[in-house]
Design a protein around this motif. Structure first.
Motif: not given
Ligand code: SF4
Lengths: 374, 183, 158
Positions: A21-42
């Motif tokens: 990550l190019p700096g402190p932020f947080r990416l919450n990724a919801k995965l199904r297997g290897e695929t991202v189904v949903d994500s959110e940036v904090e």
């Protein structure tokens, strides 16, 4: 996102400290297997409250603070801030100072792209590429350093002018550095366009179409990679950009590869601008003569009013909205950073991509967290 | 539930009573003993020459941190290597603004690092809050929590300053004055 | 269409809702709106006048007037005109309609304005604090009468 986590799904938190990550932020990724189904940036890990601090500093002190909004584009941040005050107070900038500003801002655009690209290249697996770009960047940094006296936080612009004139032999230094840089950029381009692994990881990945990008409010290289020629330097020229000859670099694909290609082209274009400026720069004062605002007056009162001034940052549209109430401190300053919408665009872009592509897409956006948090 | 009597372990006196004539010892006893001998000097020599640091670029100083580890300044020459994972690292460099929100995360990074470990406060922000000392979201006085060995003032300090900071840290380690290990 | 024509079209479409409309220069126009029709106006701006790019959205606090202004700065990808819209809200109970359905990127701006100024956005999809830790919610740090600035410990230091 947390409410319905299915039986075969899991949530992965990337950040706030994560090497990719190019700096402190947080990416919450919801995965199904290897695929991202949903994500959110904090956000907000390095929220500094710059807007509040600026309200409590005099105008001149504010220059040092706006430097620290985004550490790679300090000069363009200053340009936006100083431009606001100049518009409010009606200060004319002498032509030589305008040229010096353009030169410095374009140089800092190149160094920002070099670092951003190197970082991105190391995200997709080219760690040695980072070394190459940093090597060129250091040369450029010493050129910038020779004028402003600092490497990152310059505090170089003043209301109506610049702090110092260009030093002796600046033109030759720039010529020398640009000679190397041109070759280096050609090398990077060759590397990027011939490497099949690199292409497999980037072509057609993270595609943003022009409509979606406009809807999301993206600006800068990610937008220009979709084919929209939106550039504040052309659309709303500030300084002497209207006298200079340059083109807005665009691509049409809108994917990761195109975004990097836009940055490569922009570096060439910036070099061209700097060379023109060095040829055309007139001699003369670097501070306006006969104004009420002295060269380094620590207390200056600005007439009441409101202004929105925007400039083209290495990452897109940087704007300041300033409300002045006639005192020596701004009443309210709003900083509109380019990465703010760009980072917001990550969750929709990441929908449906494999995990390994997250870093390629996030890196190609060239986000600067410090500026989003402010 | 009934109260559990604390079972005493590694208590020297007890053990000596248990096995008469045999001198038992514990790991801490060994290291206590080593600290007084030349062996510790050799260990410290090794430690000082492999100071790996975490890359957590937190602010403007973080950019200088990146450049320091890269081609031009090339800290690899001194065995100082940037590591991406805190679990590989010996030195935590606080490189920028510590906010109220980031502070717990930083603490966690610190806890994840294996001992012996050292802290360098790089930049004014890490030392006192820097230009943002008065802000509502800044966490001041981080050195109350982290055992900071070296303070590098500057906003940002140059890359050379960071290299010198490592040099000073090495000197401290050799002189057994650092806070990372208790002598 | 130039700046003058745009502001005329806007005020003729929404008479009584838009007031104090001004043309500051060729590329800057300014208007005040009634808070309850912000969303409709944004919809109109986006569809008819191609103001498709929300530059920013933020609050300004005026304790003497007991008002909070919510300012929308709206630009465009097609023309260089930038429009500043202001909705004036009471300071005690600031509430305004969210423009997220029109401008997607207003989401974070509104979350930020909410946590820094306490402006409530109705119909916002996800009104949570963005940049501050959860326990600082309710302090509204960017209001002018915020007590925690400058930071207490800092005063001891200096
Ligand atoms: S000390 Fe200065 S340069 Fe370093 S992070 Fe703080 S503000 Fe930025």
């Amino acid at each position: 996102m947390y409410d319905e986590v299915g039986p075969s799904e899991m949530i992965v938190h990337l950040g706030p400290q994560h090497p990719m990550l190019p700096g402190p932020f947080r990416l919450n990724a919801k995965l199904r297997g290897e695929t991202v189904v949903d994500s959110e940036v904090e956000m907000g890990w390095i929220h500094k409250g710059i807007e509040k601090i600026l309200e409590n500093k005099t105008y001149l002190q504010g220059i040092t603070i706006v430097d620290r909004i985004c550490y790679l584009a300090a000069l363009t941040n200053e340009e936006a801030y100083v431009g606001c005050v100049e518009k409010l107070a009606g200060i004319e900038v002498p032509e030589r100072a305008q040229y010096i500003r353009v030169i410095m801002e374009e140089l800092s655009r190149i160094q920002s792209h070099l670092l951003g690209m190197g970082e991105y290249a190391s995200f997709v697996g080219f760690v040695s590429m980072f070394m190459y770009t940093i090597k060129e960047r250091e040369d450029l940094m010493s050129v910038i350093d020779s004028v402003t006296g600092a490497r990152i936080t310059h505090s170089f612009l003043r209301f109506g002018g610049v702090k110092d004139d260009l030093p002796e032999g600046f033109k030759e230094d720039v010529k020398y550095v640009f000679g190397n840089l041109r070759k280096a950029i050609d090398n990077y381009e060759e590397l990027f366009s011939t490497d099949s692994i690199y292409k497999a990881r980037t072509v057609g990945i993270g595609t943003l179409t022009a409509e979606v990008a406009k809807d999301i409010g993206v600006s800068g290289p990610p937008l220009r990679a979709t084919g929209v020629a939106f550039d504040i330097r052309k659309d709303e020229p500030y300084l002497v950009y209207k006298d200079l000859d340059f083109k807005v670099c665009t691509q049409t694909a809108g994917d990761v590869f195109a975004r990097v290609q836009v940055r490569l082209d922009e570096m060439r274009e910036s070099m061209y601008i700097v060379e023109q400026c060095l040829d055309q720069i007139p001699s003369g004062p670097i501070f306006p003569e006969g104004t009420a605002y002295g060269r380094r007056s620590p207390v200056m009162r600005i007439p009441a009013g409101e202004v929105f001034h925007r400039v083209e940052d290495p990452r897109g549209e940087m704007g300041f909205y300033m409300v002045s109430d006639g005192s020596d401190k701004p009443y309210r300053v709003k900083i509109r950073g380019p990465v703010y919408p760009t980072l917001q665009a990550l969750p929709p872009l990441l929908k449906g991509v494999p995990v390994a592509d997250i870093v390629a897409i996030a890196g190609s956006m060239d986000t600067c967290t410090s500026e989003v948090d402010r | 539930m009934a109260e559990v009597e604390p079972v005493s372990t590694n208590n020297k006196d007890d053990m000596q009573e248990e096995i008469p004539g045999v001198m038992t010892t514990s790991t801490s006893a060994i290291s206590d003993f080593l600290k007084k001998t030349k062996a510790q000097d050799i260990i410290n020599w090794g430690r000082k020459n492999s100071l790996w640091f975490t890359v957590n670029a937190m602010g403007c100083c973080g950019v200088e941190l990146l450049s320091t580890g890269m081609a031009h300044y090339d800290t690899d020459r001194f065995g100082i290597i940037p590591r991406n994972s805190p679990r590989h690292a010996d030195v935590l460099i606080i490189s920028g603004y510590v906010t109220k929100k980031y502070f717990p995360a930083l603490k966690r990074i610190w806890d994840q690092m294996p001992a012996p470990k050292w802290v360098i406060a790089y930049g004014d922000c890490a030392i006192s809050g820097g230009p943002f000392y008065e802000s509502y979201s800044t966490r001041q006085n981080v050195d109350e929590v982290f055992p900071v060995d070296i303070y590098v003032p500057g906003c940002p300090p140059r890359c050379e300053a960071l290299i010198q900071a490592f040099y000073e840290l090495q000197k401290k380690i050799v002189a057994k004055k650092d806070k990372g290990t208790d002598y | 269409m130039d700046a003058k024509a745009m502001i005329d079209s806007l005020s003729s479409q929404f008479t009584g809702v838009i007031y104090d409309a001004q043309v500051e220069s060729d590329i800057r126009i300014l208007a005040k709106v009634k808070p309850e029709s912000v969303k409709d106006i944004c919809q109109y701006l986006k569809e008819k006048l191609s103001f498709g790019h929300l530059c920013c959205e933020f609050g300004v606090d005026y304790p003497e007037r007991n008002e909070i202004e919510v300012v929308y700065v709206i630009g465009s990808y097609e023309h260089p005109v930038v429009l500043t819209l202001k909705a004036i809200l009471p300071r005690d109970d600031p509430e305004v309609e969210s423009v997220v359905p029109v401008y997607w990127n207003a989401n974070w701006y509104e979350r930020e304005t909410y946590e820094l100024f306490g402006v409530k956005y109705l119909d916002h999809p996800d009104l949570r604090p963005l940049v501050l830790p959860q326990d600082m919610l309710g302090e509204w740090p960017l209001r002018k009468d915020y007590k925690g600035f400058p930071n207490k410990t800092a005063r001891n230091l200096v």
